[in-house]
Design a protein around this motif. Structure first.
Motif, short mmCIF file in Angstrom:
data_model
loop_
_atom_site.label_atom_id
_atom_site.label_comp_id
_atom_site.label_asym_id
_atom_site.label_seq_id
_atom_site.Cartn_x
_atom_site.Cartn_y
_atom_site.Cartn_z
N ASP A 1 -10.81 2.15 4.91
CA ASP A 1 -12.12 2.75 5.19
C ASP A 1 -12.16 3.13 6.67
OD1 ASP A 1 -14.77 3.36 5.67
OD2 ASP A 1 -15.57 1.66 4.53
N PRO A 2 -12.39 4.42 7.00
CA PRO A 2 -12.39 4.84 8.41
C PRO A 2 -13.52 4.23 9.22
CG PRO A 2 -13.13 6.63 6.99
CD PRO A 2 -12.63 5.55 6.08
N ARG A 3 -14.52 3.63 8.53
CA ARG A 3 -15.63 2.98 9.24
C ARG A 3 -15.39 1.49 9.47
NH1 ARG A 3 -17.28 6.71 5.83
NH2 ARG A 3 -17.25 5.24 4.09
N ASP A 4 -14.25 0.99 8.99
CA ASP A 4 -13.92 -0.42 9.15
C ASP A 4 -12.43 -0.54 9.49
OD1 ASP A 4 -13.94 -3.16 9.15
OD2 ASP A 4 -13.92 -3.37 6.97
N VAL A 5 -12.10 -0.13 10.72
CA VAL A 5 -10.71 -0.03 11.12
C VAL A 5 -10.29 -1.28 11.91
CG1 VAL A 5 -9.07 1.34 12.48
CG2 VAL A 5 -10.89 2.48 11.22
N PRO A 6 -9.18 -1.91 11.51
CA PRO A 6 -8.71 -3.08 12.26
C PRO A 6 -8.08 -2.67 13.59
CG PRO A 6 -7.13 -2.51 10.57
CD PRO A 6 -8.29 -1.58 10.38
N LYS A 7 -7.88 -3.65 14.45
CA LYS A 7 -7.24 -3.40 15.74
C LYS A 7 -5.75 -3.71 15.65
CE LYS A 7 -11.29 -4.40 18.62
NZ LYS A 7 -12.25 -4.60 17.53
N LYS A 8 -5.00 -3.16 16.57
CA LYS A 8 -3.58 -3.46 16.64
C LYS A 8 -3.39 -4.96 16.88
CE LYS A 8 0.66 -2.29 19.14
NZ LYS A 8 1.27 -1.50 20.23
N GLY A 9 -2.51 -5.57 16.12
CA GLY A 9 -2.29 -7.00 16.23
C GLY A 9 -3.04 -7.81 15.19
N ASP A 10 -4.08 -7.21 14.57
CA ASP A 10 -4.80 -7.91 13.50
C ASP A 10 -3.91 -8.04 12.27
OD1 ASP A 10 -6.96 -7.97 15.15
OD2 ASP A 10 -8.18 -6.54 14.03
N THR A 11 -4.30 -8.92 11.37
CA THR A 11 -3.66 -9.03 10.06
C THR A 11 -4.66 -8.62 8.99
OG1 THR A 11 -2.17 -10.79 10.77
CG2 THR A 11 -2.53 -10.56 8.41
N VAL A 12 -4.27 -7.69 8.14
CA VAL A 12 -5.11 -7.31 7.00
C VAL A 12 -4.39 -7.74 5.73
CG1 VAL A 12 -6.19 -5.36 8.19
CG2 VAL A 12 -4.12 -4.98 6.87
N TRP A 13 -5.18 -8.03 4.70
CA TRP A 13 -4.64 -8.49 3.43
C TRP A 13 -4.95 -7.45 2.37
CZ3 TRP A 13 -2.32 -13.45 3.11
CH2 TRP A 13 -2.37 -14.19 4.31
N VAL A 14 -3.94 -7.11 1.57
CA VAL A 14 -4.12 -6.06 0.56
C VAL A 14 -3.53 -6.51 -0.77
CG1 VAL A 14 -4.08 -4.19 2.25
CG2 VAL A 14 -1.95 -4.90 1.15
N THR A 15 -4.03 -5.93 -1.84
CA THR A 15 -3.44 -6.09 -3.16
C THR A 15 -3.13 -4.71 -3.73
OG1 THR A 15 -5.64 -6.14 -4.20
CG2 THR A 15 -4.60 -8.28 -3.70
N ILE A 16 -2.12 -4.67 -4.59
CA ILE A 16 -1.77 -3.40 -5.25
C ILE A 16 -2.66 -3.24 -6.48
CG2 ILE A 16 0.08 -2.06 -6.30
CD1 ILE A 16 2.06 -3.87 -4.78
N ARG A 17 -3.34 -2.13 -6.56
CA ARG A 17 -4.23 -1.87 -7.68
C ARG A 17 -3.46 -1.89 -8.99
NH1 ARG A 17 -7.00 3.04 -5.88
NH2 ARG A 17 -7.62 1.72 -4.14
N GLU A 18 -4.02 -2.53 -9.97
CA GLU A 18 -3.33 -2.68 -11.25
C GLU A 18 -3.05 -1.32 -11.88
OE1 GLU A 18 -3.92 -5.01 -15.53
OE2 GLU A 18 -5.32 -5.36 -13.89
N GLY A 19 -1.83 -1.15 -12.38
CA GLY A 19 -1.45 0.09 -13.05
C GLY A 19 -1.04 1.20 -12.12
N GLU A 20 -1.06 0.97 -10.80
CA GLU A 20 -0.74 2.04 -9.85
C GLU A 20 0.56 1.80 -9.10
OE1 GLU A 20 -3.88 3.52 -7.41
OE2 GLU A 20 -5.39 3.35 -8.98
N GLN A 21 1.35 0.82 -9.57
CA GLN A 21 2.66 0.64 -8.96
C GLN A 21 3.71 1.40 -9.77
OE1 GLN A 21 0.97 -1.83 -10.53
NE2 GLN A 21 2.31 -3.47 -11.25
N HIS A 22 4.77 1.81 -9.10
CA HIS A 22 5.86 2.55 -9.73
C HIS A 22 7.12 1.69 -9.61
CE1 HIS A 22 3.40 6.29 -9.51
NE2 HIS A 22 2.93 5.70 -8.42
N VAL A 23 7.77 1.44 -10.75
CA VAL A 23 8.93 0.54 -10.78
C VAL A 23 10.18 1.34 -11.10
CG1 VAL A 23 9.87 -1.60 -11.71
CG2 VAL A 23 7.39 -1.29 -11.60
N PHE A 24 11.22 1.14 -10.26
CA PHE A 24 12.47 1.87 -10.42
C PHE A 24 13.63 0.89 -10.46
CE2 PHE A 24 9.46 4.34 -7.90
CZ PHE A 24 9.41 5.54 -8.59
#
Length: 385
Positions: free
Chosen positions: A342-365
């Motif tokens: 979100d461009p209105r909630d931008v972290p700073k350099k050095g911060d840690t953000v936590w993310v998850t991969i949206r279900e069904g949107e990963q590509h496996v090779f």
């Protein structure tokens, strides 16, 4: 107008063992806008020049409509080509440049003038017909080069990176004009570019080449949603897809400290040569920012933040706790991941953000072959017009 067919067409340059274009099999429908895309040296311009008759075809054939043009002279193929360099005659006016091919063909002067004026009106060049090329901007010169092709009323347009010499803003404007012009004229068009953004925004279909070999053909949406292999996945999309190699434990890919569930069909398709690893791809917009204690969350140490106004992207390091850092090869760099936030909630350099991969949107090779394991690969035939 006519369809175009590459029938296992190959080009092998003297003194080389590997073909520049290797058994290209491709059908382009009458009136279709097809984009040939790939990195430098992949064979896309050679493929175009084979169709134009500027390169010999060592094996296979090329058809325009129901006519085999494999050994037909370029001037007799009824095609018109727009080059990266404008290739305008500096001593001639815009009108003379646009009508020169018709003059050589001994077309009546009145008809030449009529065709030139009609093309100039389409391209918004009417007020520049009496100017010399030196008095035109880069975008105007490119339109003159296109006008020279249009007045010939060919069966097929060929365009070899026609926007490469333009600045970024003009490039966006001109690619929109070219796409709109092709829709209006309805002429079969083969367009070569190394810019995958051009490919996604202009083509009815895209054909991706690598090392002279066709990797996948399909609509822009199909190429984006279901890339056939790791190369296509990494090439199509901006910013690039996150791609890494991970070990599989009990039907899950181990990404840092997170476990990402894999589709059953992907796990079942693993072979011994994969050594219980998969290549996992996920686009920056397929990641959701979550709380640190969320199940399956991946921590990212922020290195760079790109703020683009309507969008923002975080580039960060993924802590690797399982000794596979040499196998992580995100397109942003080793162990780097790209996240759209979100461009209105931008972290700073050095911060840690936590993310998850949206279900069904990963590509496996496959880790061994690079071929897609999850979901259906969409490869479209030329549409019937």
């Amino acid at each position: 107008m006519a369809s175009v067919t590459y029938d296992k067409a190959s080009r092998i340059y003297p003194g080389t063992e590997r073909p520049a274009v290797d058994a290209l099999d491709l059908e382009i429908a009458d009136g279709e806008f097809l984009v040939l895309v790939g990195p430098s040296g992949c064979g896309k311009s050679t493929s175009l020049r084979m169709l134009a008759g500027l390169e010999d075809i060592d094996e296979g054939a090329i058809w325009v409509g129901d006519r085999d043009v494999t050994h037909v002279q370029p001037k007799d193929r009824d095609i018109a080509m727009v080059f990266q360099s404008y290739a305008l005659y500096p001593h001639m006016t815009v009108a003379d440049n646009m009508g020169f091919a018709l003059k050589i063909a001994k077309v009546d002067k009145a008809e030449i003038r009529q065709r030139v004026e009609a093309a100039a009106k389409i391209l918004d060049l009417t007020e520049y017909l009496d100017r010399k090329p030196k008095a035109l901007s880069g975008g105007q010169r490119q339109r003159v080069a296109m006008g020279r092709a249009i007045v010939r009323q060919p069966q097929v347009f060929l365009m070899d990176e026609p926007l490469s010499n333009l600045d970024a803003k003009l490039r966006v404007q001109t690619r929109t004009q070219i796409a709109a012009l092709q829709r209006r004229l309805g002429t079969t068009t083969v367009y070569v570019t190394h810019d995958q953004v051009e490919a996604l925004t202009m083509g009815d279909r895209i054909a991706v080449l690598k090392d002279g070999v066709l990797q996948q053909v399909g609509s822009p949406r199909d190429m984006y949603d279901a890339p056939a292999n790791v190369f296509v996945a990494g090439f199509i999309g901006s910013p690039a897809m996150n791609i890494g190699t991970y070990q599989v434990f009990d039907g899950h890919a181990q990404v840092g400290r997170a476990k990402v569930a894999l589709q059953r069909e992907a796990v079942a398709a693993l072979k011994s040569e994969d050594k219980n690893h998969v290549v996992l791809g996920f686009r920056p917009e397929s990641l959701d920012r979550v709380a640190p204690n969320t199940d399956g969350a991946i921590p990212i140490a922020v290195d760079v933040v790109e703020e683009l106004g309507s969008d923002a992207f975080v580039y960060g390091e993924v802590p690797n706790e399982f000794g596979d850092s040499q196998d992580i090869h995100f397109n942003a760099g080793d162990s780097q991941m790209i996240v759209r936030i979100d461009p209105r909630d931008v972290p700073k350099k050095g911060d840690t953000v936590w993310v998850t991969i949206r279900e069904g949107e990963q590509h496996v090779f496959s880790a061994a072959s690079g071929e897609r394991l999850s979901g259906e690969v969409h490869t479209e035939n030329a549409p019937v017009k």
